[in-house]
Design an enzyme around this catalytic site. Sequence first.
Site, PDB file in Angstrom:
ATOM      1  N   GLY A  72       1.144  -1.171   0.037  1.00  0.00           N
ATOM      2  CA  GLY A  72       0.176   0.320  -0.282  1.00  0.00           C
ATOM      3  C   GLY A  72       0.589   1.433  -0.491  1.00  0.00           C
ATOM      4  O   GLY A  72       0.757   2.364  -0.600  1.00  0.00           O
ATOM      5  N   GLN A 178      -7.780   0.489   4.009  1.00  0.00           N
ATOM      6  CA  GLN A 178      -7.746  -0.205   5.198  1.00  0.00           C
ATOM      7  C   GLN A 178      -9.629  -0.392   4.525  1.00  0.00           C
ATOM      8  O   GLN A 178     -10.532  -1.340   5.468  1.00  0.00           O
ATOM      9  CB  GLN A 178      -8.239   1.057   6.605  1.00  0.00           C
ATOM     10  CG  GLN A 178      -7.078   1.089   7.251  1.00  0.00           C
ATOM     11  CD  GLN A 178      -6.046  -0.092   7.798  1.00  0.00           C
ATOM     12  OE1 GLN A 178      -7.366  -1.267   8.344  1.00  0.00           O
ATOM     13  NE2 GLN A 178      -5.060  -0.650   8.207  1.00  0.00           N
ATOM     14  N   SER A 198      -3.560  -3.259  -0.420  1.00  0.00           N
ATOM     15  CA  SER A 198      -2.498  -3.899  -0.084  1.00  0.00           C
ATOM     16  C   SER A 198      -3.433  -5.231   0.632  1.00  0.00           C
ATOM     17  O   SER A 198      -3.940  -5.028   0.938  1.00  0.00           O
ATOM     18  CB  SER A 198      -2.591  -3.301   1.696  1.00  0.00           C
ATOM     19  OG  SER A 198      -1.106  -3.969   1.774  1.00  0.00           O
ATOM     20  N   HIS A 200      -2.202  -7.661   2.524  1.00  0.00           N
ATOM     21  CA  HIS A 200      -2.206  -8.089   4.176  1.00  0.00           C
ATOM     22  C   HIS A 200      -3.454  -7.712   4.906  1.00  0.00           C
ATOM     23  O   HIS A 200      -3.223  -8.298   5.779  1.00  0.00           O
ATOM     24  CB  HIS A 200      -1.038  -8.393   3.854  1.00  0.00           C
ATOM     25  CG  HIS A 200      -0.091  -6.469   4.828  1.00  0.00           C
ATOM     26  ND1 HIS A 200      -0.569  -6.736   6.268  1.00  0.00           N
ATOM     27  CD2 HIS A 200       0.404  -5.260   4.209  1.00  0.00           C
ATOM     28  CE1 HIS A 200       0.292  -5.135   6.726  1.00  0.00           C
ATOM     29  NE2 HIS A 200      -0.109  -5.043   4.995  1.00  0.00           N
ATOM     30  N   THR A 236      10.454  -7.380 -11.401  1.00  0.00           N
ATOM     31  CA  THR A 236       9.608  -9.041 -12.028  1.00  0.00           C
ATOM     32  C   THR A 236       8.129  -9.433 -11.459  1.00  0.00           C
ATOM     33  O   THR A 236       8.092  -9.131 -10.070  1.00  0.00           O
ATOM     34  CB  THR A 236      10.296 -10.083 -12.373  1.00  0.00           C
ATOM     35  OG1 THR A 236      11.461 -10.426 -13.147  1.00  0.00           O
ATOM     36  CG2 THR A 236       9.943 -11.733 -12.764  1.00  0.00           C
ATOM     37  N   CYS A 324       2.839   0.244  12.220  1.00  0.00           N
ATOM     38  CA  CYS A 324       4.428   1.224  11.282  1.00  0.00           C
ATOM     39  C   CYS A 324       4.768   2.553  12.649  1.00  0.00           C
ATOM     40  O   CYS A 324       5.623   2.640  11.878  1.00  0.00           O
ATOM     41  CB  CYS A 324       4.148   2.048   9.907  1.00  0.00           C
ATOM     42  SG  CYS A 324       3.200   1.341   8.932  1.00  0.00           S
TER      43      CYS A 324
HETATM   44  N1  PLP Z   1      -2.323   3.051   4.261  1.00  0.00           N
HETATM   45  C1  PLP Z   1      -2.883   2.790   5.267  1.00  0.00           C
HETATM   46  C2  PLP Z   1      -4.501   3.116   5.824  1.00  0.00           C
HETATM   47  C3  PLP Z   1      -2.636   1.973   5.933  1.00  0.00           C
HETATM   48  O1  PLP Z   1      -3.722   1.619   7.223  1.00  0.00           O
HETATM   49  C4  PLP Z   1      -1.348   1.511   5.545  1.00  0.00           C
HETATM   50  C5  PLP Z   1      -1.129  -0.641   6.654  1.00  0.00           C
HETATM   51  O2  PLP Z   1      -0.913   0.072   8.146  1.00  0.00           O
HETATM   52  C6  PLP Z   1      -0.476   1.809   4.808  1.00  0.00           C
HETATM   53  C7  PLP Z   1      -1.412   2.645   3.784  1.00  0.00           C
HETATM   54  C8  PLP Z   1       0.061   0.571   3.732  1.00  0.00           C
HETATM   55  O3  PLP Z   1       0.343  -0.508   3.164  1.00  0.00           O
HETATM   56  P1  PLP Z   1       1.783  -1.642   3.060  1.00  0.00           P
HETATM   57  O4  PLP Z   1       1.842  -1.800   5.275  1.00  0.00           O
HETATM   58  O5  PLP Z   1       0.390  -2.442   2.296  1.00  0.00           O
HETATM   59  O6  PLP Z   1       2.466   0.054   2.621  1.00  0.00           O
END
Ligand code: PLP
Length: 389
Positions: A72, A178, A198, A200, A236, A324
């Site tokens: 993401g 999200q 994203s 995951h 790739t 994060c």
């Molecule tokens: N944007 C939001 C709102 C998110 O919650 C997250 C991940 O926590 C991301 C972007 C980033 O996604 P990724 O972990 O795949 O880089």
Amino acid sequence: MKSYYLDHNATTPVAEEVFQAMRPCLVEHFGNPSSLHRFGAGPARILREARRQVASFLGAASEKEIVFTSCGSESNNTAIRSALRTTGRKRFITSSVEHSSVKKLAAQLEKEGYDVVLIGVDADGRLDRDELIQAATDETALVSLMAANNETGVLFPIEEVGDLLHKRGILFHVDAVQAAGKMPLVLKDLPVDFASFSAHKIYGPKGVGALYVKDGVEYHSLVIGGAQERGRRAGTENIAGISGFARACELVAENSEAERERLEGLRNFFEEEVVRNCEGSFINGLKAPRLANTSNIFFPDVEGEAFLMALDQEGIAASGGSACMSGAGEPSHVLKAMGLPDHQAKASLRFSMGRFTTEKDVRDAVRITLSVWQRLARQTKSRHGKAVI
Ligand code: PLP
């Protein structure tokens, strides 16, 4: 000891069906999808099919609108950089509660000479529309907003904002990382030029994401090199990850509305029980429209990180905000933007439920959370002779 995973906004467990879809891509179909020989044919077919599935799940008008990325964060960076390059305009607008992949890029863009404007939110995390209307001048290249906040679950009015921006000829990027799978999203009906996703967060693997680029919108790749993704993202392709992402999309689509209602019931029960039994606590973003699975709760008389660790020792995995940013020791920028003082922002925890969270789990989580809180709050009071936080 039983574990209670209540941190689905950080990441979700990979569904068994997703793992099964990925396995052959790592074993039999190891070939490079760009190869012309027979080893390339299987992976190329898997990639085509996956793109069709992801496009269909997101309600894109065509699979050509989907670019697979590594996450993401990459999708967010790509969309924003691309839009700024195409328009030549200098103003970039985003909000004060975005994910770090947008927030830090905005700070970087400011250093590079862009005119960056951060739109504020109210006490419940709702976007200040008047501020946005004022800021969105002719000089604006792009507005980037999240559909749903990762820390509070609060939703932004994407459709309304997009209509307004398009009337003014301004590009619109939505961070839907999200929101995907947790609320209906039909991209072809939305006034959105770019959207980030994203895998995951929806029971797919880590390290794979997607960027939606509406047909006809000018686009520049961030990663330069080979002609993969029709020249839109070199490198790739992560065939196993992409295949898992596509399977995850199919699974989420199977009963998304019923699941949303189930989670909302669990979330409401959790919040009501906690707030009723923990005097002085409150829900961040309570009055705003929110994701069904997310609770962000302030707990008085405790220190957030100590509370999280104590909960972890009792089997509960929650979070102090965004995964994060954890470990940064800073109060959440989202809660601060909502007007919480540092001590309240630091003592607010996020609980995010998911597909495997049961009613029994939530009842247990209420009991454990309250008993851990009582113990820590008693300790705080005995140390200070009164409530200090
Ligand atoms: N944007 C939001 C709102 C998110 O919650 C997250 C991940 O926590 C991301 C972007 C980033 O996604 P990724 O972990 O795949 O880089």
